[in-house]
Design an enzyme around this catalytic site. Structure first.
Site, mmCIF file in Angstrom:
data_model
loop_
_atom_site.group_PDB
_atom_site.id
_atom_site.type_symbol
_atom_site.label_atom_id
_atom_site.label_comp_id
_atom_site.label_asym_id
_atom_site.label_seq_id
_atom_site.Cartn_x
_atom_site.Cartn_y
_atom_site.Cartn_z
ATOM 1 N N HIS A 62 -13.490 -0.275 10.314
ATOM 2 C CA HIS A 62 -12.825 0.483 9.258
ATOM 3 C C HIS A 62 -11.316 0.599 9.432
ATOM 4 O O HIS A 62 -10.570 0.428 8.468
ATOM 5 C CB HIS A 62 -13.434 1.883 9.205
ATOM 6 C CG HIS A 62 -12.885 2.764 8.130
ATOM 7 N ND1 HIS A 62 -12.942 2.425 6.798
ATOM 8 C CD2 HIS A 62 -12.255 3.979 8.187
ATOM 9 C CE1 HIS A 62 -12.395 3.396 6.068
ATOM 10 N NE2 HIS A 62 -11.952 4.336 6.892
ATOM 11 N N ARG A 86 -8.961 8.116 14.951
ATOM 12 C CA ARG A 86 -8.247 8.739 13.828
ATOM 13 C C ARG A 86 -9.048 9.875 13.215
ATOM 14 O O ARG A 86 -10.242 9.747 12.964
ATOM 15 C CB ARG A 86 -7.943 7.684 12.758
ATOM 16 C CG ARG A 86 -7.266 8.278 11.525
ATOM 17 C CD ARG A 86 -6.805 7.220 10.562
ATOM 18 N NE ARG A 86 -7.865 6.498 9.908
ATOM 19 C CZ ARG A 86 -8.555 6.939 8.854
ATOM 20 N NH1 ARG A 86 -8.324 8.147 8.363
ATOM 21 N NH2 ARG A 86 -9.483 6.189 8.301
ATOM 22 N N GLY A 131 -9.701 11.169 0.649
ATOM 23 C CA GLY A 131 -8.548 11.943 0.233
ATOM 24 C C GLY A 131 -7.413 11.843 1.220
ATOM 25 O O GLY A 131 -7.353 10.959 2.059
ATOM 26 N N ALA A 166 2.169 2.970 2.419
ATOM 27 C CA ALA A 166 3.326 2.927 3.311
ATOM 28 C C ALA A 166 4.435 2.054 2.730
ATOM 29 O O ALA A 166 5.609 2.455 2.702
ATOM 30 C CB ALA A 166 2.911 2.411 4.692
ATOM 31 N N HIS A 178 -16.360 3.065 10.833
ATOM 32 C CA HIS A 178 -16.788 4.181 9.994
ATOM 33 C C HIS A 178 -18.302 4.317 10.099
ATOM 34 O O HIS A 178 -19.026 3.322 10.060
ATOM 35 C CB HIS A 178 -16.378 3.960 8.537
ATOM 36 C CG HIS A 178 -16.407 5.213 7.731
ATOM 37 N ND1 HIS A 178 -17.585 5.786 7.290
ATOM 38 C CD2 HIS A 178 -15.407 6.036 7.300
ATOM 39 C CE1 HIS A 178 -17.305 6.893 6.618
ATOM 40 N NE2 HIS A 178 -16.002 7.060 6.610
ATOM 41 N N ARG A 213 -15.532 10.626 14.077
ATOM 42 C CA ARG A 213 -16.187 9.412 13.604
ATOM 43 C C ARG A 213 -16.752 8.551 14.724
ATOM 44 O O ARG A 213 -17.816 7.941 14.572
ATOM 45 C CB ARG A 213 -15.203 8.588 12.768
ATOM 46 C CG ARG A 213 -14.908 9.205 11.420
ATOM 47 C CD ARG A 213 -13.873 8.401 10.660
ATOM 48 N NE ARG A 213 -13.687 8.940 9.324
ATOM 49 C CZ ARG A 213 -12.792 8.475 8.462
ATOM 50 N NH1 ARG A 213 -12.004 7.465 8.798
ATOM 51 N NH2 ARG A 213 -12.675 9.010 7.264
ATOM 52 N N ALA A 259 -9.309 3.921 -0.709
ATOM 53 C CA ALA A 259 -9.510 5.171 0.029
ATOM 54 C C ALA A 259 -10.202 6.192 -0.856
ATOM 55 O O ALA A 259 -9.699 6.546 -1.922
ATOM 56 C CB ALA A 259 -8.166 5.700 0.522
ATOM 57 N N GLN A 260 -11.347 6.674 -0.404
ATOM 58 C CA GLN A 260 -12.156 7.570 -1.224
ATOM 59 C C GLN A 260 -11.918 9.042 -0.890
ATOM 60 O O GLN A 260 -11.690 9.871 -1.763
ATOM 61 C CB GLN A 260 -13.646 7.266 -1.010
ATOM 62 C CG GLN A 260 -14.080 5.895 -1.442
ATOM 63 C CD GLN A 260 -15.530 5.625 -1.062
ATOM 64 O OE1 GLN A 260 -16.186 6.434 -0.419
ATOM 65 N NE2 GLN A 260 -16.028 4.466 -1.450
ATOM 66 N N ARG A 269 -5.947 1.556 -2.314
ATOM 67 C CA ARG A 269 -6.701 1.842 -3.548
ATOM 68 C C ARG A 269 -8.178 2.082 -3.280
ATOM 69 O O ARG A 269 -8.889 2.636 -4.119
ATOM 70 C CB ARG A 269 -6.521 0.699 -4.551
ATOM 71 C CG ARG A 269 -7.210 -0.593 -4.162
ATOM 72 C CD ARG A 269 -6.799 -1.738 -5.084
ATOM 73 N NE ARG A 269 -6.959 -1.416 -6.484
ATOM 74 C CZ ARG A 269 -8.072 -1.621 -7.177
ATOM 75 N NH1 ARG A 269 -9.129 -2.145 -6.595
ATOM 76 N NH2 ARG A 269 -8.135 -1.317 -8.451
ATOM 77 N N SER A 324 -5.004 8.849 7.360
ATOM 78 C CA SER A 324 -4.368 7.535 7.206
ATOM 79 C C SER A 324 -3.417 7.503 6.020
ATOM 80 O O SER A 324 -2.302 6.968 6.122
ATOM 81 C CB SER A 324 -5.425 6.434 7.072
ATOM 82 O OG SER A 324 -6.288 6.684 5.983
ATOM 83 N N GLY A 370 0.833 -1.196 0.000
ATOM 84 C CA GLY A 370 0.000 0.000 0.000
ATOM 85 C C GLY A 370 0.868 1.246 0.000
ATOM 86 O O GLY A 370 2.060 1.201 -0.318
ATOM 87 N N GLU A 412 -13.839 17.559 5.960
ATOM 88 C CA GLU A 412 -14.342 16.320 6.535
ATOM 89 C C GLU A 412 -14.460 16.473 8.045
ATOM 90 O O GLU A 412 -14.004 17.467 8.628
ATOM 91 C CB GLU A 412 -13.440 15.140 6.163
ATOM 92 C CG GLU A 412 -13.456 14.816 4.677
ATOM 93 C CD GLU A 412 -12.673 13.564 4.317
ATOM 94 O OE1 GLU A 412 -12.220 12.866 5.237
ATOM 95 O OE2 GLU A 412 -12.511 13.290 3.118
#
Length: 593
Positions: A359, A394, A60, A27, A242, A289, A57-58, A55, A399, A25, A127
């Site tokens: 999540h 978080r 941002g 990292a 989430h 969250r 992650a929506q 991939r 992330s 990913g 957000e």
């Protein structure tokens, strides 16, 4: 290349590199690109190179890159969201180094959205729990995909060696230091990789739960292997749920509806069409969250398990009609729009049913600011690491930022380790130590079990272990170790898990199940050890004293200030709210990828 006897009976080949990176990913690939400049690097990944959570992650990537924004302001929001348990120095590093790492992603070809086409300023979204818009996104709601695509292309262009479809079996420990890893290919062949430094970037463990936004590969492999090798884990009780996963179809609760939708103005409503968040928290739908997820769960309980509705009909300029709003939503959130419409909902005209789902793991392998774990030669970055930046909860879109910032730092530290470690040779590993299976009660994480609790005996040593399935484990964790917990539920979960025997690691699926069982026991133990509620760890039987949020004897922890604790006290605390109701299956959800 040499060979040695394999645990599976066949000859196991060996490779030697300077830095071994496990995971692909943001990292892992950030670390690989950083280390490749001056070392022999090998990337091992369980699926395809582009698989994994990045991939998906929506929303941002957060960063203080806009006019008037500062790293200090970003840090303040991060610490506030962490409910008083974030580590200020780690947060400072994240927020100060983040803009430079974002600039590097742009240089690699990540085309973040702009306000008015090429050359215009980057569009910045808002957000939950952010004090100002600072979220960069790409392709509307395909930020992770854009980043992963660019990183994969860079890794391929550099010619970095990659082994796909190879799962981590165990770390190789010699003289108290990690000096490589054993991996298992999908066809059953085992490979030993010797390395002067190993970087774990294996992601989270969402597959512990029956309903998760995580991909199937998120089985906590790195965390479990690090623990078996003697590394400390920390803060495993903090799993973020989430608030808004799509509650439709057989995969109900698994497709994420990004927080960015609420950032653009979407509202949460109960079954009667009434908003409920304004009376829970002054930030309403943009509260942290953990607050939003618990509020949704409690409303669902009140209305017999029916999901709440995410109402996007207020998004857009005043006075636009539904057709124009539909075009706006499709343009701003193309991935979500396709999934919602495939599920049978016209979200430009009606609310979409949503529910919380597992999540993100705030806890993981304990590291310093350079990714060093408590075992020499072993480093960790990304979701599998516990860096201290997230505290108990978080902040949205931190992330991806954590992955690139601490992936680069871990690479630098691993390079230094490789330069000072003894030269890697291809000698046989016949005498290398194999990590012995550790009892799940070993206090490898800071939140250790209280003496006398069921979790204190959650080792493998039940005299009559019984068979179990992954689905049974996931359902157990969802019902008894989920969004809201009680001591009685946790103790019952510990007793059940103690009777289950880990499978022999003879296939990738069996490796995953072994890791999930190990981590499930550790999560339960950590949750029992923290009798109070803070952030994502919510005990319905918690005492009101804020100091109860911290386990007895936990080092380097100060009591969370009252102002940082939950403000959602308008709902009663009752044990019967602990179990989230079954998720509905209103209409079949068709895959969008």
């Amino acid at each position: 290349m040499t060979a040695r006897p394999s645990a599976l009976g066949a000859a196991a080949p060996e490779e030697a590199v300077d830095v071994l990176i496990i995971g692909s990913g943001i990292a892992g690939l950030s670390a690989a690109l950083r280390a490749d400049a001056s070392a022999r690097v090998l990337v091992v990944t369980k699926g395809e190179l582009a698989d994994g959570a990045t991939r998906h992650a929506q929303g941002g990537i957060a960063g203080a890159v806009g006019p008037g924004d500062t790293p200090a302001a970003h840090a303040a929001d991060t610490l506030a969201a962490g409910a008083g348990l974030g580590e200020p120095e780690a947060v400072r590093v994240l927020c100060e180094e983040g803009p430079e790492r974002i600039a590097e992603l742009i240089a690699l070809g990540v085309d973040f959205d702009r306000t008015a086409g090429p050359g215009s300023p980057h569009a910045l979204g808002l957000e939950g729990a952010h004090g100002r818009p600072r979220i960069l996104h790409a392709g509307g709601d395909a930020t992770g995909l854009a980043i992963e695509t660019a990183l994969v292309a860079a890794v391929r262009a550099r010619g970095i060696t990659v082994h796909e479809h190879a799962a981590l079996v165990d770390l190789v420990v010699e003289g108290g230091a990690v000096r490589g890893a054993r991996v298992l290919a999908a066809d059953g062949r085992e490979l030993t990789v010797r390395a002067a430094a190993v970087v774990l970037a294996t992601g989270g463990a969402g597959q512990l739960y029956a309903h998760t936004t995580n991909p199937p590969v998120a089985t906590g492999d790195g965390m479990a292997a690090a623990r078996r090798a003697g590394a400390r884990l920390a803060d495993l009780e903090f799993c973020q749920f989430h608030p808004t996963a799509l509650a439709a179809g057989s995969g109900a609760g698994s497709f994420l509806v990004s927080e960015a939708v609420r950032g653009e103005g979407a509202l949460l409503r109960d079954a009667h069409g009434d908003r409920f968040m304004p009376r829970i928290d002054p930030r309403a739908e943009l509260a942290p969250r953990d607050v939003v997820a618990r509020a949704i769960a409690r409303v669902m309980q009140r209305q017999g398990g029916r999901p709440v509705l995410l109402d996007a009909t207020a998004i857009g300029p005043a006075g636009i009609d539904a057709a124009e709003r539909a075009r706006l939503l499709a343009r701003r959130f193309p991935t979500i729009d396709a999934a919602v419409r495939a599920a049978g909902f016209d979200w430009a005209r009606e609310g979409v049913p949503v529910t919380p789902a597992a999540h993100y793991m705030m806890g993981g392998i304990l590291t310093d600011l350079d990714g060093r774990t408590t075992v020499p030669g072993l480093f960790a970055a990304g979701e599998c690491a516990r860096t201290g930046v997230h505290g108990a909860n978080r902040l949205a879109s931190n992330s991806l930022l954590e992955g690139t910032v601490f992936g680069a730092r871990a690479a630098d530290a691993a390079l230094a380790e490789a330069r000072t470690a003894a030269a890697v040779t291809a000698r046989s590993l016949a005498t290398a130590e194999r990590p012995e299976p550790a009892e799940a009660s070993v206090p490898d994480h800071r939140s250790t079990a209280r003496p006398g609790t069921a979790a204190a005996g959650t080792g493998h040593g039940s005299s009559a272990g019984r068979d179990w399935t992954r689905a049974q484990l996931q359902e157990l964790m969802w019902r008894q170790v989920g969004l809201m917990r009680t001591g009685a539920q946790l103790e019952e979960a510990a007793r059940t898990l103690a009777t289950w025997t880990p499978p022999a690691p003879t296939s990738i699926a069996a490796l995953e199940d072994r890791n999930l069982l190990d981590l499930a026991r550790c999560v339960v133990e950590a949750a029992l050890a923290r009798p109070g509620s803070v952030g994502a760890h919510h005990r319905l039987d918690a005492a009101d004293d804020p100091t109860a949020a911290h386990p007895q004897g936990a080092p380097e922890r100060d009591a969370a200030p009252a102002a940082a604790r939950d403000t959602d006290q308008g709902f009663p605390r009752r044990d019967d709210l602990a179990d989230l109701p079954p998720l509905p299956s209103r209409r079949p959800l068709q895959p969008t990828r």
